[in-house]
Motif scaffolding. Sequence first.
Motif, PDB file in Angstrom:
ATOM      1  N   THR A   1       7.290   2.934  37.597  1.00 22.19           N
ATOM      2  CA  THR A   1       6.695   4.114  37.408  1.00 22.19           C
ATOM      3  C   THR A   1       7.275   5.556  37.834  1.00 22.19           C
ATOM      4  O   THR A   1       8.827   5.443  37.746  1.00 22.19           O
TER       5      THR A   1
ATOM      6  N   ASP B   1       6.192  12.511  40.584  1.00 25.89           N
ATOM      7  CA  ASP B   1       6.194  13.821  40.408  1.00 25.89           C
ATOM      8  C   ASP B   1       5.825  14.593  41.650  1.00 25.89           C
ATOM      9  O   ASP B   1       4.569  14.407  42.023  1.00 25.89           O
TER      10      ASP B   1
ATOM     11  N   LYS C   1       2.209   1.046  42.303  1.00 28.01           N
ATOM     12  CA  LYS C   1       1.818   2.365  41.447  1.00 28.01           C
ATOM     13  C   LYS C   1       0.810   2.681  42.656  1.00 28.01           C
ATOM     14  O   LYS C   1       0.506   4.016  42.763  1.00 28.01           O
TER      15      LYS C   1
ATOM     16  N   ASP D   1       0.806   6.341  44.225  1.00 28.18           N
ATOM     17  CA  ASP D   1      -0.074   7.214  43.775  1.00 28.18           C
ATOM     18  C   ASP D   1      -1.035   7.807  44.937  1.00 28.18           C
ATOM     19  O   ASP D   1      -1.605   9.084  44.974  1.00 28.18           O
TER      20      ASP D   1
ATOM     21  N   ASP E   1       3.215  10.846  45.853  1.00 31.92           N
ATOM     22  CA  ASP E   1       3.127  11.394  44.571  1.00 31.92           C
ATOM     23  C   ASP E   1       2.341  12.511  44.582  1.00 31.92           C
ATOM     24  O   ASP E   1       1.022  12.379  45.084  1.00 31.92           O
ATOM     25  N   HIS E   2       2.354  13.420  43.719  1.00 34.34           N
ATOM     26  CA  HIS E   2       1.955  15.019  43.422  1.00 34.34           C
ATOM     27  C   HIS E   2       1.469  15.504  44.917  1.00 34.34           C
ATOM     28  O   HIS E   2       0.600  16.213  44.819  1.00 34.34           O
TER      29      HIS E   2
ATOM     30  N   LEU F   1      -3.095  22.264  38.740  1.00 31.62           N
ATOM     31  CA  LEU F   1      -3.938  22.495  37.624  1.00 31.62           C
ATOM     32  C   LEU F   1      -5.194  22.222  38.458  1.00 31.62           C
ATOM     33  O   LEU F   1      -6.138  21.257  38.500  1.00 31.62           O
TER      34      LEU F   1
ATOM     35  N   HIS G   1       2.610  20.719  43.309  1.00 31.21           N
ATOM     36  CA  HIS G   1       3.338  19.530  42.916  1.00 31.21           C
ATOM     37  C   HIS G   1       4.152  20.038  41.705  1.00 31.21           C
ATOM     38  O   HIS G   1       4.070  21.039  41.179  1.00 31.21           O
TER      39      HIS G   1
ATOM     40  N   VAL H   1       1.069  21.352  30.092  1.00 34.94           N
ATOM     41  CA  VAL H   1       2.246  21.275  29.358  1.00 34.94           C
ATOM     42  C   VAL H   1       2.340  21.882  27.968  1.00 34.94           C
ATOM     43  O   VAL H   1       2.990  22.509  27.217  1.00 34.94           O
ATOM     44  N   GLU H   2       0.881  21.559  27.404  1.00 38.96           N
ATOM     45  CA  GLU H   2       0.384  22.340  26.243  1.00 38.96           C
ATOM     46  C   GLU H   2       0.786  23.741  26.123  1.00 38.96           C
ATOM     47  O   GLU H   2       1.212  24.344  25.229  1.00 38.96           O
TER      48      GLU H   2
ATOM     49  N   GLU I   1       6.495  17.077  30.561  1.00 35.18           N
ATOM     50  CA  GLU I   1       6.066  17.444  31.851  1.00 35.18           C
ATOM     51  C   GLU I   1       6.501  16.202  32.567  1.00 35.18           C
ATOM     52  O   GLU I   1       5.942  14.842  32.471  1.00 35.18           O
TER      53      GLU I   1
ATOM     54  N   LYS J   1       6.869  12.511  28.647  1.00 36.87           N
ATOM     55  CA  LYS J   1       5.373  12.805  27.980  1.00 36.87           C
ATOM     56  C   LYS J   1       5.698  14.534  27.985  1.00 36.87           C
ATOM     57  O   LYS J   1       6.237  15.330  28.702  1.00 36.87           O
TER      58      LYS J   1
HETATM   59  N1  LIG Z   1      -2.779  16.635  28.437  1.00 33.71           N
HETATM   60  C1  LIG Z   1      -2.274  17.036  29.434  1.00 33.71           C
HETATM   61  N2  LIG Z   1      -2.753  16.272  30.663  1.00 33.71           N
HETATM   62  C2  LIG Z   1      -2.353  16.278  31.864  1.00 33.71           C
HETATM   63  C3  LIG Z   1      -1.522  17.310  32.000  1.00 33.71           C
HETATM   64  C4  LIG Z   1      -0.851  18.151  30.972  1.00 33.71           C
HETATM   65  O1  LIG Z   1      -0.329  19.166  31.033  1.00 33.71           O
HETATM   66  N3  LIG Z   1      -1.627  17.797  29.903  1.00 33.71           N
HETATM   67  N4  LIG Z   1      -0.976  17.278  33.358  1.00 33.71           N
HETATM   68  C5  LIG Z   1      -1.479  16.786  34.084  1.00 33.71           C
HETATM   69  C6  LIG Z   1      -0.699  16.819  35.834  1.00 33.71           C
HETATM   70  O2  LIG Z   1       0.043  17.883  35.842  1.00 33.71           O
HETATM   71  C7  LIG Z   1      -0.086  15.803  36.326  1.00 33.71           C
HETATM   72  O3  LIG Z   1       1.010  16.303  37.263  1.00 33.71           O
HETATM   73  C8  LIG Z   1       0.778  14.701  35.589  1.00 33.71           C
HETATM   74  O4  LIG Z   1       0.694  13.715  36.350  1.00 33.71           O
HETATM   75  P1  LIG Z   1       1.332  12.164  35.900  1.00 33.71           P
HETATM   76  O5  LIG Z   1       1.235  11.430  37.084  1.00 33.71           O
HETATM   77  O6  LIG Z   1       2.613  12.574  35.077  1.00 33.71           O
HETATM   78  O7  LIG Z   1       0.198  11.726  35.073  1.00 33.71           O
HETATM   79  P2  LIG Z   1      -0.391  10.230  34.916  1.00 33.71           P
HETATM   80  O8  LIG Z   1      -1.145  10.072  35.998  1.00 33.71           O
HETATM   81  O9  LIG Z   1      -0.892  10.154  33.667  1.00 33.71           O
HETATM   82  O10 LIG Z   1       1.054   9.480  34.785  1.00 33.71           O
HETATM   83  P3  LIG Z   1       1.494   8.209  35.835  1.00 33.71           P
HETATM   84  O11 LIG Z   1       2.902   8.316  35.767  1.00 33.71           O
HETATM   85  O12 LIG Z   1       1.068   6.896  35.077  1.00 33.71           O
HETATM   86  O13 LIG Z   1       0.747   8.192  37.316  1.00 33.71           O
HETATM   87  C9  LIG Z   1      -2.438  15.548  34.134  1.00 33.71           C
HETATM   88  N5  LIG Z   1      -2.476  15.336  32.838  1.00 33.71           N
END
Ligand SMILES: Nc1nc2c(c(=O)[nH]1)N=C([C@H](O)[C@H](O)COP(=O)(O)OP(=O)(O)OP(=O)(O)O)CN2
Length: 277
Positions: A9, A12, A54, A58, A62-63, A154, A166, A240-241, A265, A269
């Motif tokens: 995993t 972040d 994970k 989590d 994380d975060h 967010l 984070h 990120v969009e 991000e 992804k």
């Molecule tokens: N479409 C989007 N979805 C999400 C965004 C974004 O910018 N656009 N951002 C976030 C959060 O900022 C977050 O930090 C992302 O967290 P992450 O842990 O990477 O997301 P996941 O839980 O899906 O990933 P894992 O690595 O499986 O924990 C959230 N969504």
Amino acid sequence: MALFVNQLTHIDVSLWCPQRGLVGCSWQVDALLEGALGEDGMLFDFGEVKPWIKRTLDGGLDHTLLIPTQAPGITVTECDEGLCIRTTTPYPMEVRGPAEAFSLLAWESVTLEQVAKYLSHALTEQRPANVDRVTLTLSDEAISGAAYGYSHGLKRHLGNCQRIAHGHRSRLAIWQSGERQSGLETHWANWLDNRYLLEQADIEHQDDEFLTCRYQAAQGAFSIRLPINRCAALPGPTTVENIAIWLARSIAHDSGQATRVQAFEGINKGAFAEAAP
Ligand SMILES: Nc1nc2c(c(=O)[nH]1)N=C([C@H](O)[C@H](O)COP(=O)(O)OP(=O)(O)OP(=O)(O)O)CN2
């Protein structure tokens, strides 16, 4: 007997560095489990290793914002929001939020190796039958081109991304007239590196030097105050969009050329956006 799961995993986080300030990080996680085989011929079912590790990461570090509480100039106090963290060096910052948004580590600085040791110990303490020891290895993604760290929160996210500080470490790719623009990539990655990205509407106060951003989210009330020159304000949420759209528009405007941006991000992804001057 040892079992490994590489790239299990990602983590972040943001961390406070006494030299660099707020630093956004994305770490890849590899796991090694040592122990004895069960009657089923397995040390621990792969199908269970991944969700177990994970879930633990989590639900923990994380975060969060990692605070080395023994670093110079750090103070941690309780406040209405939960915890208030203040820093002095290399710049003053104050962050407030629910306690679970922070990982307080009684260290002078935060290193990948120390975090890996800390997490390995925590997982080993709650190991399943057959497993004697869990060892995690954390690493930065190998990026040969432009990359930057950033921190954000967010407020509309229902998960832990709502936490106000984070972060991520992200690649950046920019195209103009179908060609990669390595000069622009380096310039923008350097400009963005370890800034705090925020939504304009969340600015509660701003003077010549400092900016305060405050919001209410599902987990509680959050605020952050830091030097304006360490921030970048976006017109909307710092997804990120929106980062990709904002960068494409800014670069197209500055250069007078149609621009395509791939923003990440963290690891693997992100989003594409295009803008005309
Ligand atoms: N479409 C989007 N979805 C999400 C965004 C974004 O910018 N656009 N951002 C976030 C959060 O900022 C977050 O930090 C992302 O967290 P992450 O842990 O990477 O997301 P996941 O839980 O899906 O990933 P894992 O690595 O499986 O924990 C959230 N969504």
